[in-house]
Design a protein around this motif. Sequence first.
Motif, PDB file in Angstrom:
ATOM      1  N   ILE A  38       0.427  11.784   4.293  1.00 37.90           N
ATOM      2  CA  ILE A  38       0.925  12.862   5.245  1.00 37.90           C
ATOM      3  C   ILE A  38       1.500  12.258   6.574  1.00 37.90           C
ATOM      4  O   ILE A  38       2.405  12.914   6.792  1.00 37.90           O
ATOM      5  N   GLY A  39       1.196  11.018   6.853  1.00 34.34           N
ATOM      6  CA  GLY A  39       1.775  10.556   7.835  1.00 34.34           C
ATOM      7  C   GLY A  39       3.114  10.075   7.683  1.00 34.34           C
ATOM      8  O   GLY A  39       4.184  10.340   8.360  1.00 34.34           O
ATOM      9  N   LEU A  40       3.481   9.707   6.340  1.00 35.47           N
ATOM     10  CA  LEU A  40       4.608   9.466   5.869  1.00 35.47           C
ATOM     11  C   LEU A  40       5.529  10.721   5.684  1.00 35.47           C
ATOM     12  O   LEU A  40       6.679  10.520   6.197  1.00 35.47           O
ATOM     13  N   ALA A  41       4.993  11.702   5.079  1.00 41.72           N
ATOM     14  CA  ALA A  41       5.840  12.924   4.719  1.00 41.72           C
ATOM     15  C   ALA A  41       6.070  13.702   6.091  1.00 41.72           C
ATOM     16  O   ALA A  41       6.993  14.074   6.242  1.00 41.72           O
ATOM     17  N   VAL A  42       5.199  13.935   6.814  1.00 43.79           N
ATOM     18  CA  VAL A  42       5.108  14.719   8.020  1.00 43.79           C
ATOM     19  C   VAL A  42       5.831  14.009   9.400  1.00 43.79           C
ATOM     20  O   VAL A  42       6.581  14.471  10.263  1.00 43.79           O
ATOM     21  N   LEU A  43       5.255  12.742   9.406  1.00 48.65           N
ATOM     22  CA  LEU A  43       5.515  12.079  10.769  1.00 48.65           C
ATOM     23  C   LEU A  43       6.545  10.821  10.427  1.00 48.65           C
ATOM     24  O   LEU A  43       6.726  10.120  11.565  1.00 48.65           O
ATOM     25  N   GLY A  44       7.003  10.440   9.279  1.00 49.84           N
ATOM     26  CA  GLY A  44       7.574   9.382   9.034  1.00 49.84           C
ATOM     27  C   GLY A  44       7.407   7.967   9.331  1.00 49.84           C
ATOM     28  O   GLY A  44       8.036   7.364   9.661  1.00 49.84           O
ATOM     29  N   GLN A  45       5.773   7.981   9.264  1.00 52.94           N
ATOM     30  CA  GLN A  45       5.146   6.525   9.288  1.00 52.94           C
ATOM     31  C   GLN A  45       5.181   6.005   8.025  1.00 52.94           C
ATOM     32  O   GLN A  45       4.537   6.223   7.086  1.00 52.94           O
ATOM     33  N   ILE A  46       5.861   4.738   8.097  1.00 48.65           N
ATOM     34  CA  ILE A  46       5.932   3.929   7.203  1.00 48.65           C
ATOM     35  C   ILE A  46       4.922   2.944   7.099  1.00 48.65           C
ATOM     36  O   ILE A  46       5.008   1.982   8.326  1.00 48.65           O
ATOM     37  N   PRO A  47       3.971   2.642   6.345  1.00 51.93           N
ATOM     38  CA  PRO A  47       3.028   1.781   6.494  1.00 51.93           C
ATOM     39  C   PRO A  47       3.607   0.439   6.234  1.00 51.93           C
ATOM     40  O   PRO A  47       4.192   0.283   5.162  1.00 51.93           O
ATOM     41  N   ARG A  48       2.728  -0.471   6.705  1.00 42.75           N
ATOM     42  CA  ARG A  48       3.115  -1.991   6.447  1.00 42.75           C
ATOM     43  C   ARG A  48       2.289  -2.388   5.288  1.00 42.75           C
ATOM     44  O   ARG A  48       1.136  -1.812   5.023  1.00 42.75           O
ATOM     45  N   PRO A  49       2.801  -3.514   4.502  1.00 46.34           N
ATOM     46  CA  PRO A  49       1.868  -3.681   3.236  1.00 46.34           C
ATOM     47  C   PRO A  49       0.469  -4.160   3.731  1.00 46.34           C
ATOM     48  O   PRO A  49      -0.496  -3.696   3.039  1.00 46.34           O
ATOM     49  N   SER A  50       0.395  -4.849   4.711  1.00 51.04           N
ATOM     50  CA  SER A  50      -1.165  -5.072   5.142  1.00 51.04           C
ATOM     51  C   SER A  50      -1.943  -3.857   5.538  1.00 51.04           C
ATOM     52  O   SER A  50      -2.996  -4.006   5.097  1.00 51.04           O
ATOM     53  N   ALA A  51      -1.295  -2.994   6.158  1.00 50.09           N
ATOM     54  CA  ALA A  51      -2.068  -1.586   6.259  1.00 50.09           C
ATOM     55  C   ALA A  51      -2.431  -0.857   5.146  1.00 50.09           C
ATOM     56  O   ALA A  51      -3.610  -0.414   4.673  1.00 50.09           O
ATOM     57  N   LEU A 106      -3.042  -2.512   2.005  1.00 53.72           N
ATOM     58  CA  LEU A 106      -4.245  -3.278   1.781  1.00 53.72           C
ATOM     59  C   LEU A 106      -5.468  -2.953   2.439  1.00 53.72           C
ATOM     60  O   LEU A 106      -6.489  -2.702   1.767  1.00 53.72           O
ATOM     61  N   GLY A 107      -5.120  -2.636   3.607  1.00 51.97           N
ATOM     62  CA  GLY A 107      -6.599  -2.420   4.549  1.00 51.97           C
ATOM     63  C   GLY A 107      -7.157  -1.143   4.118  1.00 51.97           C
ATOM     64  O   GLY A 107      -8.500  -0.910   4.091  1.00 51.97           O
ATOM     65  N   ILE A 108      -6.338  -0.073   3.980  1.00 53.77           N
ATOM     66  CA  ILE A 108      -6.614   1.336   3.511  1.00 53.77           C
ATOM     67  C   ILE A 108      -7.250   1.165   2.206  1.00 53.77           C
ATOM     68  O   ILE A 108      -8.313   1.887   2.053  1.00 53.77           O
ATOM     69  N   VAL A 109      -6.567   0.450   1.332  1.00 56.92           N
ATOM     70  CA  VAL A 109      -7.132   0.236  -0.233  1.00 56.92           C
ATOM     71  C   VAL A 109      -8.690  -0.213  -0.061  1.00 56.92           C
ATOM     72  O   VAL A 109      -9.685   0.170  -0.748  1.00 56.92           O
ATOM     73  N   LEU A 110      -9.068  -1.181   0.785  1.00 60.05           N
ATOM     74  CA  LEU A 110     -10.114  -1.868   1.014  1.00 60.05           C
ATOM     75  C   LEU A 110     -11.211  -0.787   1.590  1.00 60.05           C
ATOM     76  O   LEU A 110     -12.588  -0.552   0.966  1.00 60.05           O
ATOM     77  N   VAL A 111     -10.743  -0.213   2.705  1.00 57.15           N
ATOM     78  CA  VAL A 111     -11.560   1.064   3.291  1.00 57.15           C
ATOM     79  C   VAL A 111     -11.962   1.968   2.151  1.00 57.15           C
ATOM     80  O   VAL A 111     -13.341   2.477   2.222  1.00 57.15           O
ATOM     81  N   VAL A 112     -10.808   2.449   1.476  1.00 56.99           N
ATOM     82  CA  VAL A 112     -11.437   3.438   0.143  1.00 56.99           C
ATOM     83  C   VAL A 112     -12.264   2.981  -0.757  1.00 56.99           C
ATOM     84  O   VAL A 112     -13.128   3.680  -1.138  1.00 56.99           O
ATOM     85  N   ALA A 113     -12.157   1.727  -1.054  1.00 57.80           N
ATOM     86  CA  ALA A 113     -13.159   1.121  -2.214  1.00 57.80           C
ATOM     87  C   ALA A 113     -14.502   0.920  -1.564  1.00 57.80           C
ATOM     88  O   ALA A 113     -15.344   1.295  -2.145  1.00 57.80           O
ATOM     89  N   ALA A 114     -14.710   0.576  -0.248  1.00 60.92           N
ATOM     90  CA  ALA A 114     -15.686   0.532   0.527  1.00 60.92           C
ATOM     91  C   ALA A 114     -16.413   1.834   0.523  1.00 60.92           C
ATOM     92  O   ALA A 114     -17.649   2.178   0.346  1.00 60.92           O
ATOM     93  N   GLY A 115     -15.619   2.853   1.007  1.00 55.45           N
ATOM     94  CA  GLY A 115     -16.166   4.248   0.797  1.00 55.45           C
ATOM     95  C   GLY A 115     -16.667   4.697  -0.229  1.00 55.45           C
ATOM     96  O   GLY A 115     -17.669   5.249  -0.200  1.00 55.45           O
ATOM     97  N   ILE A 116     -15.746   4.533  -1.410  1.00 56.37           N
ATOM     98  CA  ILE A 116     -16.385   5.022  -2.920  1.00 56.37           C
ATOM     99  C   ILE A 116     -17.844   4.217  -3.090  1.00 56.37           C
ATOM    100  O   ILE A 116     -18.540   5.006  -3.514  1.00 56.37           O
TER     101      ILE A 116
END
Length: 304
Positions: free
Chosen positions: A249-262, A264-274
């Motif tokens: 949503i941030g990319l599509a609506v706000l044009g926020q392009i995530p950094r590669p490290s971001a 990776l961080g989100i993937v890790l947080v999602v994995a921890a949440g699951i």
Amino acid sequence: MVSSGQPPSARTGASLAVAAMCCVQLGLAVSVGLADRIGAEGVAWLRLLWAGLLLGVAARPWRTSFSRSALQTCVLLGIATAGMTMLFMAAVVRLPLGTASALEFMGPLGVAVVRGSGGGRAAAFVAAAGVVALTEPWHGGTDPIGVVFALGAAACWASYIVLTQRAGDEVTGLSALAVSMPVAAVVATIVVGPSVVGQIDLKLFVVGVGLALLLPVIPFSLELLALRRLTAAAFGTLMSLEPAIAVIIGLAVLGQIPRPSAILGIVLVVAAGISAARTGARVDDGPELAFQAISTTPGTHSPR
């Protein structure tokens, strides 16, 4: 996760849960744009004000008998809700939406880890690595004040989960939220009202209705419907995907392009949440217990 081999009711529940997450993140994205005009505190106040009014009218809490303990819990829940909403809005105007959502997700994840088994606690290390990747402390490029606000919102969200569970055990249906949301609106009015009321005209005031519907009224309703079709663990696993949806949503609506490290961080947080969702959920069955399940499943939305 719910696959195509699951019963139609489970697929419907999964669709409702995803729709709720998209609605939340869209509401936040719209709020970010509006914050340029009235500030983050103004957006938070508008949302809380209208959410309190709408839920109060819909649930009519004055028709419910509250014990003194239940009423105190609902008031504390309202204070936690106000803190969470205002702090998170202050975070998302300083950080990318995906980063802020992942950091705030530490709140429900922390509750799940504390209440979970050894496997659930192991998720804390994965989440910690995700936070490091998200904030990149070695570069110093991430707004530290935004990080503090997001983590403050996470702490409030953790309190919200604990208090909502307690309220759900004492009060039926939506009555607890119908008390806590007006309390949150009053708290926000006391804290930031005097500084924002003068910036809001009639048009913006009406826009607040749409914001309150996008977040939390419609998502909460969708979650209740989803929980009638999904187990608490399945629901929590789906909700763990919210930081990833925030990136989209941030990319599509706000044009926020995530950094590669971001990423990776989100993937890790999602994995921890699951992982935490599978080990820390409180198991409740039946539609009459949906309120408790929605408050105790890791990743569950708050009215932020």
